[in-house]
Design an enzyme around this catalytic site. Structure first.
Site, short mmCIF file in Angstrom:
data_model
loop_
_atom_site.label_atom_id
_atom_site.label_comp_id
_atom_site.label_asym_id
_atom_site.label_seq_id
_atom_site.Cartn_x
_atom_site.Cartn_y
_atom_site.Cartn_z
N CYS A 2 -9.25 9.44 -2.89
CA CYS A 2 -10.24 10.49 -3.19
C CYS A 2 -11.62 10.11 -2.65
O CYS A 2 -11.97 8.93 -2.62
CB CYS A 2 -10.35 10.69 -4.69
SG CYS A 2 -8.81 11.17 -5.46
N ARG A 13 -10.49 8.90 4.53
CA ARG A 13 -9.93 8.18 3.38
C ARG A 13 -8.54 8.70 3.03
O ARG A 13 -7.82 8.07 2.28
CB ARG A 13 -10.87 8.35 2.17
CG ARG A 13 -12.21 7.70 2.35
CD ARG A 13 -13.18 8.14 1.28
NE ARG A 13 -12.87 7.58 -0.02
CZ ARG A 13 -13.32 6.42 -0.48
NH1 ARG A 13 -14.10 5.68 0.29
NH2 ARG A 13 -13.01 6.00 -1.67
N ASN A 62 -12.99 10.01 -8.77
CA ASN A 62 -12.14 9.14 -7.95
C ASN A 62 -11.69 8.00 -8.84
O ASN A 62 -12.50 7.40 -9.54
CB ASN A 62 -12.98 8.61 -6.77
CG ASN A 62 -12.26 7.55 -5.97
OD1 ASN A 62 -11.04 7.38 -6.09
ND2 ASN A 62 -13.00 6.82 -5.15
N GLY A 63 -10.38 7.73 -8.87
CA GLY A 63 -9.86 6.65 -9.71
C GLY A 63 -8.79 7.16 -10.65
O GLY A 63 -8.19 8.21 -10.39
N HIS A 108 19.04 -15.36 11.01
CA HIS A 108 19.46 -15.42 9.61
C HIS A 108 19.70 -14.03 9.03
O HIS A 108 19.69 -13.86 7.81
CB HIS A 108 18.43 -16.18 8.78
CG HIS A 108 18.28 -17.61 9.20
ND1 HIS A 108 19.27 -18.56 9.04
CD2 HIS A 108 17.26 -18.24 9.85
CE1 HIS A 108 18.86 -19.72 9.53
NE2 HIS A 108 17.65 -19.54 10.04
N GLU A 159 1.82 -7.81 11.85
CA GLU A 159 0.78 -6.79 12.00
C GLU A 159 1.16 -5.78 13.09
O GLU A 159 0.93 -4.57 12.93
CB GLU A 159 -0.57 -7.46 12.31
CG GLU A 159 -1.72 -6.52 12.63
CD GLU A 159 -2.01 -5.51 11.53
OE1 GLU A 159 -1.50 -5.62 10.42
OE2 GLU A 159 -2.75 -4.55 11.84
N LYS A 218 -7.33 5.30 3.76
CA LYS A 218 -8.11 4.18 4.29
C LYS A 218 -8.44 3.17 3.21
O LYS A 218 -8.45 1.97 3.43
CB LYS A 218 -9.41 4.72 4.90
CG LYS A 218 -10.28 3.66 5.55
CD LYS A 218 -9.64 3.14 6.81
CE LYS A 218 -10.43 2.05 7.48
NZ LYS A 218 -9.62 1.37 8.50
N LYS A 251 1.40 -1.81 12.21
CA LYS A 251 0.61 -0.82 12.95
C LYS A 251 1.54 0.22 13.56
O LYS A 251 1.28 1.41 13.51
CB LYS A 251 -0.20 -1.54 14.04
CG LYS A 251 -1.47 -0.93 14.45
CD LYS A 251 -2.65 -1.26 13.55
CE LYS A 251 -2.32 -1.34 12.12
NZ LYS A 251 -3.33 -1.77 11.20
N GLU A 258 3.03 2.53 10.89
CA GLU A 258 2.00 3.36 10.26
C GLU A 258 1.69 4.60 11.08
O GLU A 258 1.56 5.69 10.53
CB GLU A 258 0.68 2.58 10.19
CG GLU A 258 0.41 1.87 8.91
CD GLU A 258 -1.00 1.27 8.91
OE1 GLU A 258 -1.72 1.56 7.97
OE2 GLU A 258 -1.37 0.53 9.85
N TRP A 287 -6.68 12.79 -3.24
CA TRP A 287 -5.43 12.15 -2.82
C TRP A 287 -4.62 12.01 -4.09
O TRP A 287 -5.01 11.28 -5.00
CB TRP A 287 -5.74 10.80 -2.20
CG TRP A 287 -4.63 10.16 -1.46
CD1 TRP A 287 -4.15 10.49 -0.23
CD2 TRP A 287 -3.84 9.03 -1.89
NE1 TRP A 287 -3.14 9.65 0.12
CE2 TRP A 287 -2.92 8.74 -0.87
CE3 TRP A 287 -3.84 8.24 -3.04
CZ2 TRP A 287 -2.00 7.72 -0.97
CZ3 TRP A 287 -2.93 7.21 -3.13
CH2 TRP A 287 -2.02 6.96 -2.09
C1 AGP Z 1 -4.07 -1.00 7.60
O1 AGP Z 1 -3.79 -0.40 8.81
C2 AGP Z 1 -3.63 -0.24 6.44
N1 AGP Z 1 -4.19 1.05 6.43
C3 AGP Z 1 -3.57 -0.95 5.11
O2 AGP Z 1 -2.45 -1.79 5.15
C4 AGP Z 1 -4.79 -1.78 4.67
O3 AGP Z 1 -4.91 -2.91 5.47
C5 AGP Z 1 -4.63 -2.18 3.19
O4 AGP Z 1 -4.59 -1.02 2.40
C6 AGP Z 1 -5.72 -3.10 2.71
O5 AGP Z 1 -6.98 -2.53 2.85
P1 AGP Z 1 -8.31 -3.38 2.71
O6 AGP Z 1 -8.40 -4.28 3.87
O7 AGP Z 1 -9.40 -2.36 2.68
O8 AGP Z 1 -8.20 -4.13 1.41
#
Ligand code: AGP
Length: 597
Positions: A2, A27, A100-101, A493, A470, A592, A474, A477, A74
């Site tokens: 949010c 966000r 928000n929260g 394994h 990573e 985000k 990526k 995602e 959200w």
């Molecule tokens: C990264 O591409 C992601 N959107 C997600 O994994 C992100 O890294 C994670 O939510 C942690 O966020 P932060 O670094 O703001 O704590």
């Protein structure tokens, strides 16, 4: 997650709110709404993207009001719908609230209000707030008292803003959710995040947990829980609105990938002292005695933390990493010589914040490595190390990961006797090495070749292992394709069962040491099963001969190579997602800043 925006000033609030909501889109959200106040409160809200909300805003009544709040939602309680979108109001529509929260005790509050014949219109936890405020107003309280008493009834995490009919004021408060105020000429702003009002002002005031805010167009008053006025400092944010625009790139993600040389220079600036021959991290001068380092983080930041821990360990520092949501302070030894390091670009990730708070309560020394000045984590921790990557708008973290790698290398250098200035000095070449990759990458052509495969696997060893993880995160995602990262040695394994001629394997092999040769053995295992091999390499190990495609990186030392290799994997993900027409900057189901546990 949010997003909140608020404005009280001299011009039409609706324009400011819509600008702010657009800036908060990154966000992640599934509905949006605004409330404007004059003699009455006008609420407009809609499921879906901002365009759906804008279609409801032609009403002349919405022009003229100079006070309002807006929200991107959200979903957490109740599905995305018009009814569940914020703002929420009391039954008479005298007060409107955005939040928000999560209100953890909302069910008991809802039961209490329902038994007093209050009718609810949504499934949200938020709706208890305007009804509670209204109950205090009916009991004779003025708006500020009603708002304060309501906040006193809430448990959980929140940033809340409220407007009342007939009053050009906004009331706001926070607890473990972000809330920042903007100080403009002729008005004040309020938002979850600075970019929401950066177009209007770069002067910000950070609100602390427990403080209550009252904004009028010529007055900003912050009080503590007892009602005593708190003097707040105004900080100038050194981002400009241009920094948060796309500057001609099709996507923020691509822009941010290309910004990495600049971001890395910013991260290093003043921290690798050539003349003195030392690493200078002034922020950490009083870090104290550290006998053990425990990293906590989520997602991409978790991969950066794995990278940092591996660097620490390989240079003599006891270090381990835990996914923040799995961290429990009572299940591990913690003392004043344990440094618990939260890695979080936003500084607002609820899982990481909880872990850091628990660690602090258990007596550990705490440090956050973050990109966001004034974020919640900076207030929770004893020490702060900024990665200085600049604003990152794309939901997929790119330049913040690279900057985390560099900042954590500096941290490892600070904590370890084994990692000397001479080792770290070479980091000053990293921005140029990354630039070379950006200028020469064949990622786009290779993306065209591998598109349409069944799944995509990523492998690496040592510092290249978190890079493989990573790379896979990526990829999944933003392409929505099945992608997995593995330690190269783990393939045999189990995961080898997945390997076919329709599963490209991305292997990261840099240098020509024992690790590189072992990874080559793993590459041969997948090659024998006809998997297309995409190699990210500097060519030193001779692994090229087993590759179908090569993503070249310049020769670099160990500390730089994994940072540079990752850039090729970012580009592959970007181009596959681009060719598939995906929503690259706002991938489905992601946000985000993840401010719920
Ligand atoms: C990264 O591409 C992601 N959107 C997600 O994994 C992100 O890294 C994670 O939510 C942690 O966020 P932060 O670094 O703001 O704590």
């Amino acid at each position: 997650m949010c997003g909140i925006i608020g404005y009280v000033g001299e011009t039409d609030a609706i324009d400011v709110l819509l600008d702010g909501l657009s800036e908060l889109e990154y966000r992640g959200y599934d509905s949006a709404g605004v409330a404007l106040t004059t003699e009455t409160v006008h609420v407009r809200k809609s499921e879906g993207k901002l365009e759906a909300l804008k279609a409801q805003l032609s009403d002349a009544k919405l022009r003229g009001p100079t006070t309002g709040i807006g929200h991107t939602r959200w979903s957490t309680h109740g599905p995305p719908s018009d009814a569940n979108a914020h703002p929420h109001t009391d039954e008479a529509g005298r007060v409107a609230v955005v939040h928000n929260g999560i209100i953890e005790n909302y069910q008991s509050l809802r039961d209490e209000l329902t038994s007093a014949d209050v009718a609810f219109e949504s499934d949200t936890d938020t709706e208890v707030i305007p009804h509670l405020i209204a109950s205090f107003l009916e009991a004779g309280d003025d708006p500020e008292t009603a708002f304060r008493r309501t906040i006193g009834r809430l448990e959980g995490s929140y940033a809340i803003a409220a407007v009342f009919e007939g009053r050009d004021e906004i009331y706001a408060a926070r607890h473990e959710s972000p809330l920042v105020l903007g100080v403009g000429d002729g008005g004040y702003y309020l938002a979850s995040d600075v970019p929401a009002f950066l177009e209007y002002t770069d002067r910000a005031v950070y609100v602390e947990d427990g403080e209550l805010v009252r904004l009028e167009n010529d007055e900003l008053v912050v009080t503590d829980e007892s009602g005593t006025v708190v003097e707040k400092s105004v900080e100038t944010v050194d981002w400009d609105a241009e920094d948060t625009g796309k500057s001609g790139y099709d996507h923020y993600m691509l822009k941010e990938i290309y910004e990495q040389p600049t971001a890395l220079r910013q991260c290093l600036r003043g921290r690798v002292d050539e003349l003195a021959g030392e690493i200078t991290l002034e922020e950490l001068e009083d870090i104290g005695d550290v006998s053990r380092v425990q990293f906590v983080a989520c997602g991409t930041s978790y991969h950066a933390a794995l990278y940092g821990a591996e660097l620490c360990r390989s240079h003599g520092v006891h270090a381990s990493t835990q996914i923040a949501s799995e961290f429990a302070a009572d299940r591990m030894p913690l003392d004043a010589e344990t440094l618990v390091v939260g890695v979080t670009q936003s500084g607002e990730t609820a899982d990481t914040l909880r872990a850091l708070r628990e660690a602090a309560s258990a007596g550990a020394n705490t440090l956050v490595v973050t990109n966001t000045v004034g974020s919640s984590a900076t207030r929770v921790c004893d020490h702060v190390l900024y990665i200085r990557a600049g604003p990152e708008i794309g939901v997929a973290a790119t330049k913040t990961f690279a900057s985390q790698q560099i900042a954590l290398t500096l941290l490892a250098g600070k904590l370890s006797d084994g990692l000397s200035y001479d080792d770290i000095e070479s980091l000053r070449d990293v921005p140029d090495l990354v630039q070379t990759v950006l200028d020469t990458s064949k990622a786009r052509e290779i993306a065209e070749e591998i598109l349409g495969s069944d799944a995509y696997l990523f492998i690496g060893r040592g510092l290249a292992y978190p890079v493989a993880l990573e790379g896979a995160l990526k990829f999944k995602e933003i392409t929505y394709e099945h992608a997995e990262g593995f330690a190269a040695g783990e393939l045999k394994h189990g995961p080898l069962a997945l390997v076919t001629d329709r599963t490209p394997v991305f292997a990261v092999v840099t240098g020509n040491d024992e690790l590189a040769q072992k990874t080559i053995s793993n590459i041969k295992e997948v090659e024998a099963r006809d998997a297309p091999v995409v190699l990210v390499t500097d060519g030193q190990s001779g692994a090229d001969r087993y590759a179908d495609y090569v993503l070249e990186i310049p020769v670099a030392d160990e500390l730089s190579a994994a940072v540079v290799a990752n850039v090729q994997l970012q580009l592959i993900s970007y181009w596959v997602a681009n060719l598939m027409g995906r929503s690259i900057d706002k991938p489905r189901n992601l946000a985000k800043s993840v401010t719920v546990e």
